[in-house]
Design an enzyme around this catalytic site. Structure first.
Site, PDB file in Angstrom:
ATOM      1  N   GLU A  47      -7.884  -6.022   4.265  1.00  0.00           N
ATOM      2  CA  GLU A  47      -6.858  -5.459   3.393  1.00  0.00           C
ATOM      3  C   GLU A  47      -7.460  -4.796   2.162  1.00  0.00           C
ATOM      4  O   GLU A  47      -6.973  -3.766   1.702  1.00  0.00           O
ATOM      5  CB  GLU A  47      -5.848  -6.534   2.984  1.00  0.00           C
ATOM      6  CG  GLU A  47      -4.948  -7.012   4.113  1.00  0.00           C
ATOM      7  CD  GLU A  47      -4.153  -5.882   4.760  1.00  0.00           C
ATOM      8  OE1 GLU A  47      -3.985  -4.822   4.130  1.00  0.00           O
ATOM      9  OE2 GLU A  47      -3.710  -6.069   5.906  1.00  0.00           O
ATOM     10  N   TYR A 130       0.620  -5.800  -3.197  1.00  0.00           N
ATOM     11  CA  TYR A 130       0.497  -5.465  -1.785  1.00  0.00           C
ATOM     12  C   TYR A 130      -0.398  -6.462  -1.046  1.00  0.00           C
ATOM     13  O   TYR A 130      -0.031  -7.014  -0.002  1.00  0.00           O
ATOM     14  CB  TYR A 130      -0.050  -4.045  -1.569  1.00  0.00           C
ATOM     15  CG  TYR A 130      -0.501  -3.884  -0.139  1.00  0.00           C
ATOM     16  CD1 TYR A 130       0.434  -3.737   0.870  1.00  0.00           C
ATOM     17  CD2 TYR A 130      -1.844  -4.011   0.215  1.00  0.00           C
ATOM     18  CE1 TYR A 130       0.047  -3.694   2.192  1.00  0.00           C
ATOM     19  CE2 TYR A 130      -2.244  -3.970   1.532  1.00  0.00           C
ATOM     20  CZ  TYR A 130      -1.303  -3.813   2.517  1.00  0.00           C
ATOM     21  OH  TYR A 130      -1.685  -3.799   3.832  1.00  0.00           O
ATOM     22  N   ASP A 148       3.115  -0.882   0.868  1.00  0.00           N
ATOM     23  CA  ASP A 148       2.071   0.109   0.601  1.00  0.00           C
ATOM     24  C   ASP A 148       2.686   1.504   0.736  1.00  0.00           C
ATOM     25  O   ASP A 148       3.904   1.648   0.813  1.00  0.00           O
ATOM     26  CB  ASP A 148       0.910  -0.078   1.590  1.00  0.00           C
ATOM     27  CG  ASP A 148       1.320   0.301   3.005  1.00  0.00           C
ATOM     28  OD1 ASP A 148       2.527   0.307   3.296  1.00  0.00           O
ATOM     29  OD2 ASP A 148       0.431   0.597   3.812  1.00  0.00           O
TER      30      ASP A 148
END
Length: 360
Positions: A47, A130, A148
DNA sequence: TAGTCGTGGGA
DNA sequence: TTCCCAAGACT
């Protein structure tokens, strides 16, 4: 923000949407290396790498990074220099500095186990809204929104939302919406499906509405305005900066390199001597500047080319030189004379890699 | 809030 | 060539 969430969700079939979306994801999702297991550490690394970075770019970095640092503990125990080298060329280098700090904290405070608590995880360095939602939902199945750019684009079309997604406050509106429509049975697939849809179908330009699994839920498609969304204001043009740099070799065949400051652009990466801090007007003043700042005597100098590099908010134009020099002072932590072989251990920004290639 | 912070790919 | 970006976070 003209409508509240209740109004936006009026007449929206949440259960059908969840089913259509998740079913599509389970049959059409890409086979990506970070989807092989649910290791919170690997999910976290992926991520962070994926922030503002394309999947195709991340894949080889992810393989190499996980091979080098297979566990959270192994990353926490690694040297900063080694970690930065594994990130070389990926960009946004504060990401890896923050991730390194964060895993050290997880190792110390949580015994190396990534916390499943929203408060604890989101307080870690480099972990924003996020990343919090993404890691908690994908690794732990916790129903947290992971909003996102993909999600904002997809949902702006589904619900015909015209708020400017370039504004930071807009993300909260989408988080609020997602918190109402996220599947509590499968928050992991729901969040990933929203992003996967944005990446594969609901693309910025020329969205493939004809094969969209949630086309029947989409207000923008119904109105024929999908290409008008999302609304996003343009940023300003990057500023142009010109300066010189030089690859210097001493009589022993060593090369002079310098570590950049710990904050700001390309923080902690290495570079060749330059006058970025005080650009000079001609070769004479450049030689004087470099000689004084780096404590060298430049015996010869030759131009090797000009290089341009576009960053997010600035454009560098570097006139590059190579030369022979005498060192007047021993190196220290930020200025080192190294062999050409040793150069490979240090992380350089792409533009200085290009200058090195031109030198060789 | 708006600026800072990389890079390489695609239209 | 030029532009817009691509699974954001920090200040």
């Amino acid at each position: 923000m003209k409508e509240n969430v209740q109004q936006i969700l009026a007449h929206f079939h949440i259960k059908q949407f969840q089913h259509d979306l998740i079913h599509w994801f389970q049959t059409e999702q890409r086979d990506l290396p970070w989807r092989k297991d649910k290791d919170p550490y690997k999910i976290w690394v992926s991520e962070v790498m994926l922030q503002q970075t394309r999947v195709d770019t991340v894949i080889p970095y992810f393989y190499h990074f996980i091979e080098k640092f297979p566990t959270l503990d192994s990353l926490a125990e690694a040297e900063e220099e080694e970690v930065l080298k594994a990130w070389e060329g990926l960009g946004y280098y504060s990401r890896i500095r923050h991730l390194h700090e964060a895993v050290k904290e997880v190792k110390e405070k949580y015994g190396g186990c990534v916390p499943a608590s929203k408060e604890q995880f989101s307080s870690l360095k480099g972990v924003g809204p996020y990343t919090t939602g993404a890691v908690l939902s994908i690794a732990y199945g916790i129903p947290e929104p992971a909003v996102d750019g993909n999600v904002m684009r997809v949902l702006s079309r589904i619900f015909y939302i015209t708020d400017d997604i370039a504004k930071g406050s807009t993300r909260k509106k989408f988080e609020n919406i997602v918190s109402h429509i996220i599947s509590h049975d499968n928050p992991s697939d729901f969040n990933q499906a929203l992003m996967e849809l944005g990446a594969l179908v609901c693309t910025p330009k020329n969205p493939s509405c004809f094969l969209c699994p949630v086309q029947r839920h989409c207000r923008a498609f119904a109105e024929g305005v999908e290409t008008e969304l999302p609304v996003k204001t343009k940023g300003k043009a990057p500023k142009r900066v010109s300066f010189r740099a030089i690859v210097l070799m001493n009589e022993k065949g060593n090369i002079l390199i310098q570590k950049r400051p710990p904050r700001g652009l390309l923080a902690n990466l290495w570079q060749f001597p330059n006058d970025e801090h005080a650009p000079t007007r001609n070769d004479e003043s450049f030689v004087k500047e470099i000689s004084e700042r780096y404590h060298v005597v430049i015996r010869s100098m030759e131009r090797i080319g000009s290089f341009e590099h576009v960053f997010s908010h600035v454009v560098w134009h570097i006139e590059a030189y190579k030369g022979n020099a005498l060192e007047l002072q021993m190196g220290d932590e930020t200025n080192k004379w190294v062999t050409i072989d040793e150069l490979k251990q240090y992380a350089f920004p792409v533009i200085y890699q290009k200058i090195w290639q031109a030198y060789e």
